[in-house]
Design an enzyme around this catalytic site. Sequence first.
Site, PDB file in Angstrom:
ATOM      1  N   LYS A  91     -10.388  -2.994  52.846  1.00 20.18           N
ATOM      2  CA  LYS A  91      -9.206  -3.866  52.826  1.00 20.18           C
ATOM      3  C   LYS A  91      -9.422  -5.046  53.770  1.00 20.18           C
ATOM      4  CE  LYS A  91      -4.274  -3.921  54.233  1.00 20.18           C
ATOM      5  NZ  LYS A  91      -3.096  -3.124  54.635  1.00 20.18           N
ATOM      6  N   ASP A 139      -1.515  -9.863  58.255  1.00 19.30           N
ATOM      7  CA  ASP A 139      -0.443  -9.248  57.471  1.00 19.30           C
ATOM      8  C   ASP A 139       0.913  -9.502  58.131  1.00 19.30           C
ATOM      9  OD1 ASP A 139       1.151  -7.760  55.838  1.00 19.30           O
ATOM     10  OD2 ASP A 139       0.317  -5.796  56.407  1.00 19.30           O
ATOM     11  N   LYS A 181       7.621  -8.407  58.454  1.00 21.58           N
ATOM     12  CA  LYS A 181       7.586  -7.399  59.520  1.00 21.58           C
ATOM     13  C   LYS A 181       8.405  -7.871  60.713  1.00 21.58           C
ATOM     14  CE  LYS A 181       2.859  -5.661  58.727  1.00 21.58           C
ATOM     15  NZ  LYS A 181       3.180  -4.248  58.489  1.00 21.58           N
ATOM     16  N   ASP A 190      -5.812  -6.171  60.199  1.00 24.52           N
ATOM     17  CA  ASP A 190      -5.637  -5.627  58.860  1.00 24.52           C
ATOM     18  C   ASP A 190      -6.851  -5.864  57.945  1.00 24.52           C
ATOM     19  OD1 ASP A 190      -3.888  -4.004  57.527  1.00 24.52           O
ATOM     20  OD2 ASP A 190      -2.782  -5.630  56.563  1.00 24.52           O
ATOM     21  N   ASP A 243       5.168  -5.845  51.805  1.00 23.43           N
ATOM     22  CA  ASP A 243       4.363  -5.401  52.948  1.00 23.43           C
ATOM     23  C   ASP A 243       3.406  -4.268  52.570  1.00 23.43           C
ATOM     24  OD1 ASP A 243       3.412  -5.388  55.504  1.00 23.43           O
ATOM     25  OD2 ASP A 243       5.132  -4.347  56.386  1.00 23.43           O
ATOM     26  N   GLU A 293       0.894  -4.343  50.738  1.00 23.86           N
ATOM     27  CA  GLU A 293       0.017  -5.278  50.034  1.00 23.86           C
ATOM     28  C   GLU A 293      -1.434  -4.787  49.939  1.00 23.86           C
ATOM     29  OE1 GLU A 293       0.560  -5.355  53.158  1.00 23.86           O
ATOM     30  OE2 GLU A 293      -1.478  -5.631  53.926  1.00 23.86           O
ATOM     31  N   ARG A 296      -2.736  -1.934  49.110  1.00 25.68           N
ATOM     32  CA  ARG A 296      -3.030  -1.210  47.874  1.00 25.68           C
ATOM     33  C   ARG A 296      -3.141  -2.159  46.681  1.00 25.68           C
ATOM     34  NH1 ARG A 296       2.196   2.406  48.825  1.00 25.68           N
ATOM     35  NH2 ARG A 296       1.697   1.735  50.943  1.00 25.68           N
TER      36      ARG A 296
HETATM   37  N1  BES Z   1      -1.160  -3.236  57.388  1.00 20.21           N
HETATM   38  C1  BES Z   1      -0.055  -2.396  57.259  1.00 20.21           C
HETATM   39  C2  BES Z   1      -0.280  -0.994  57.816  1.00 20.21           C
HETATM   40  C3  BES Z   1      -0.555  -0.875  59.288  1.00 20.21           C
HETATM   41  C4  BES Z   1       0.439  -0.463  60.149  1.00 20.21           C
HETATM   42  C5  BES Z   1      -1.805  -1.115  59.794  1.00 20.21           C
HETATM   43  C6  BES Z   1       0.179  -0.331  61.488  1.00 20.21           C
HETATM   44  C7  BES Z   1      -2.065  -0.980  61.154  1.00 20.21           C
HETATM   45  C8  BES Z   1      -1.065  -0.578  61.991  1.00 20.21           C
HETATM   46  C9  BES Z   1       0.331  -2.236  55.786  1.00 20.21           C
HETATM   47  O1  BES Z   1       0.071  -3.322  54.973  1.00 20.21           O
HETATM   48  C10 BES Z   1       1.800  -2.001  55.740  1.00 20.21           C
HETATM   49  O2  BES Z   1       2.525  -2.847  56.185  1.00 20.21           O
HETATM   50  N2  BES Z   1       2.218  -0.854  55.208  1.00 20.21           N
HETATM   51  C11 BES Z   1       3.586  -0.509  55.127  1.00 20.21           C
HETATM   52  C12 BES Z   1       3.807   0.170  53.805  1.00 20.21           C
HETATM   53  C13 BES Z   1       5.249   0.408  53.475  1.00 20.21           C
HETATM   54  C14 BES Z   1       5.942  -0.916  53.246  1.00 20.21           C
HETATM   55  C15 BES Z   1       5.316   1.271  52.236  1.00 20.21           C
HETATM   56  C16 BES Z   1       3.931   0.414  56.289  1.00 20.21           C
HETATM   57  O3  BES Z   1       3.107   1.231  56.677  1.00 20.21           O
HETATM   58  O4  BES Z   1       5.012   0.284  56.835  1.00 20.21           O
HETATM   59 ZN    ZN Z   2      -1.543  -4.502  55.587  1.00 24.45          ZN
HETATM   60 ZN    ZN Z   3       1.587  -4.772  54.984  1.00 24.09          ZN
END
Ligand code: BES
Ligand code: ZN
Ligand code: ZN
Length: 511
Positions: A277, A282, A289, A300, A359, A361, A363
């Site tokens: 990824k 992000d 966020k 990220d 968010d 994103e 996947r």
């Molecule tokens: N990049 C984030 C995940 C992340 C969180 C990486 C903390 C490193 C540290 C990812 O893109 C994300 O924001 N995921 C969301 C998914 C949710 C919206 C289903 C999450 O984990 O909150």
């Molecule tokens: Zn991310």
């Molecule tokens: Zn994200």
Amino acid sequence: MKTEFKISTNQNFFKEKADAYIIFLEQKSGFFTHEDFSKDPHLTELKKIYPHIEILLEKRGFNAKLSEIVALPISINQGHEMCILVGLGAKKENFVENYRRALATAIRSALSYGATSIVISLLAAEDLTMGAYKLGKETAIITEMTCYKHDDFLTTDGSKQKRFAQVILITENQYKNEMEKGLREGVIIGESVNEARYFVDTPPSHMTPIIVAKHAQEIAKKNSISYQEYNLKEIQQLKMGGLLGVARGSVEEPRFVKMEYKPQHAKNKQPILLVGKGITFDSGGLSIKPAQSMETMKDDMAGAAAVIMATAAASRLNLPIHIVALAPLTENMPSGTATKPGDVLTFYNGKTAEVKNTDAEGRLILADALSYGVKNYNPEFVIDLATLTGACAHALGPFYTGLFTTNETLAENLENAGQKSGDYVWRLPMGEDYRKAIKSTIADICNIGDSRVKAGGTTAAHFLEYFVGETPWAHLDIAGSAFDVPGIPYYAPGATGVGVRLLIELLKEMK
Ligand code: BES
Ligand code: ZN
Ligand code: ZN
């Protein structure tokens, strides 16, 4: 400046010229005695300088607990140097990890005294239970990793990272060749881990998709890896709707990077596919966020950095494995052109997903890369690495990478590689009950799971599973382990380079 690693069989430790001398000691239940010091030849030498060393250590309460340090000034070779005694802790199951941490702590101590060269006593290679090859390898990896700091933007005096010009390992003649082999490999692995960290630590506006791709190209060129990248127009032609859907909110153009290492002596008929990824920043997109969660989101792209650098390391190590690495690269930003919650995207393989949360994103871009990879390369197996979910980071904390797979062989091999390399993995569940959680009413699947199912790491894994078909596949969620791992002395604040050590260990063990 590169550190020169050298092996010496000069049994008179203090005759080697250096600024600091590091000696490891195994933990005692009581304190060290006169006899303990007469067994080890290096300690005998030290005793000539400090005749009552055992009294000195007892006074300080030193009995060689893990990473416990005593630093002694010594006057030798017409100079005034430091001798650093460091505790290895008690012998237990994962003694190699103790060695890593003790070594890193000793290195930090030597650096704090301004040492530019060190001598490490590895006389007791056998006693350290791991053998000379492993000892050489871990010593090089950990020395490299401990001496890493992202200092491009530090301008005040003394704030730049200090490194050793020379590291001398003392061992016995019978161990020399094996240790040398380990050292050579360890340097390559350590440097590759650090380069992955550098990608991640570099501020997001200095490491945009175009810049990541440029670095990847240079790395490929240096290591005889074939390289191809696709720009926005080409990504449009490939119909990678996931990558385009995420990229459309940003002024930075996306890239899709492809690296292929295909040695003539490759053992595998079908390549190993690695997918990382590569979100260079992000923000969350329109599902933006909160400020605090965004602070570290330059990390990220840690998955992309890991697969790029693992491929480079595989080539430098001349591993007999055919590897294809893919890195979809883009920012995830909110804007008037950004994908909206409720939008539907169509991926490379024609499947569709409803984007309920922009968010989620990672996947979306991985869906394109995975389906592209399985279709065009028919890989033996696929491994993807992604800072994918906060849920996984919360479940495991920073010390384990989440492992998701339905393939038992891959699970076992990755768990073993994790245990051996120090990039530890912990398997989390997958299955039909979770799979149902990503249903959508208006598209094939939805990019977030049913909130009642909660297990965000697993539902994300099932989203990815949808794009690999029957190919054996494992997903590594490095959201917790990629950045700011506390309390481990060979890491610094910032990126860990997680995944590089793990993948190299896995690929090395391949039959
Ligand atoms: N990049 C984030 C995940 C992340 C969180 C990486 C903390 C490193 C540290 C990812 O893109 C994300 O924001 N995921 C969301 C998914 C949710 C919206 C289903 C999450 O984990 O909150
Ligand atoms: Zn991310
Ligand atoms: Zn994200």
